[in-house]
Design a protein around this motif. Sequence first.
Motif, short mmCIF file in Angstrom:
data_model
loop_
_atom_site.label_atom_id
_atom_site.label_comp_id
_atom_site.label_asym_id
_atom_site.label_seq_id
_atom_site.Cartn_x
_atom_site.Cartn_y
_atom_site.Cartn_z
N PHE A 45 70.83 -2.83 -53.00
CA PHE A 45 71.60 -3.01 -54.23
C PHE A 45 72.35 -4.33 -54.25
O PHE A 45 72.82 -4.75 -55.30
N ASP A 89 59.85 7.11 -56.29
CA ASP A 89 61.00 7.29 -57.17
C ASP A 89 62.07 7.97 -56.33
O ASP A 89 61.84 9.03 -55.74
N ALA A 100 72.17 6.91 -58.81
CA ALA A 100 71.49 5.64 -59.00
C ALA A 100 70.00 5.87 -58.83
O ALA A 100 69.48 5.87 -57.71
N VAL A 102 66.21 4.80 -58.70
CA VAL A 102 65.55 3.53 -58.38
C VAL A 102 64.07 3.75 -58.18
O VAL A 102 63.60 4.86 -57.92
N HIS A 103 63.34 2.65 -58.30
CA HIS A 103 61.98 2.57 -57.79
C HIS A 103 62.12 1.88 -56.44
O HIS A 103 62.75 0.82 -56.34
N LEU A 104 61.57 2.47 -55.41
CA LEU A 104 61.61 1.92 -54.06
C LEU A 104 60.20 1.49 -53.68
O LEU A 104 59.27 2.28 -53.80
N VAL A 122 64.49 -2.18 -53.68
CA VAL A 122 64.85 -1.19 -54.69
C VAL A 122 65.06 -1.91 -56.02
O VAL A 122 65.57 -3.02 -56.07
N SER A 123 64.62 -1.24 -57.06
CA SER A 123 64.80 -1.72 -58.43
C SER A 123 65.47 -0.59 -59.20
O SER A 123 64.87 0.48 -59.39
N ARG A 124 66.69 -0.82 -59.59
CA ARG A 124 67.46 0.24 -60.28
C ARG A 124 66.85 0.52 -61.65
O ARG A 124 66.45 -0.40 -62.35
#
Length: 129
Positions: A45, A89, A100, A102-104, A122-124
């Motif tokens: 993050f 996911d 939160a 995210v895509h991990l 990670v992409s929130r």
Amino acid sequence: MSADPADATNDPMRQTLSRWKAAFDGHRPDEMAELFTSDALFQGFGPETTAGREAVRAYYEAVTEDRWAEVGKVQGYRIGDQVAGGFADVVFRGAEGWTAPVHLSLVLRREGDGWLIRAYHVSRIATDN
């Protein structure tokens, strides 16, 4: 993750995520760091990408102990016998109601008999809440 625990034994992505989740939920930063290669690239993050196990350990040391992760859909791939990875996911949660989603994404490298994380990102996911 899949309800069938046997999936984790043959799938590098599920196997690694299972170990990652246990270490994350147990707030064990040293164990988390050991899941990564010594030269791992890590994008959590924070605003900057970091590298190496010590950076990973420091990142997870700063995560409060009341946090846990729920792993949802997992998609994996393998490239030969030494490289694997995929996407998951994940919803990070906190006791006070913090979430939160995210895509991990992970890139994995086989070392010895196991898989280690070589790249973590990670992409929130934006929510309307």
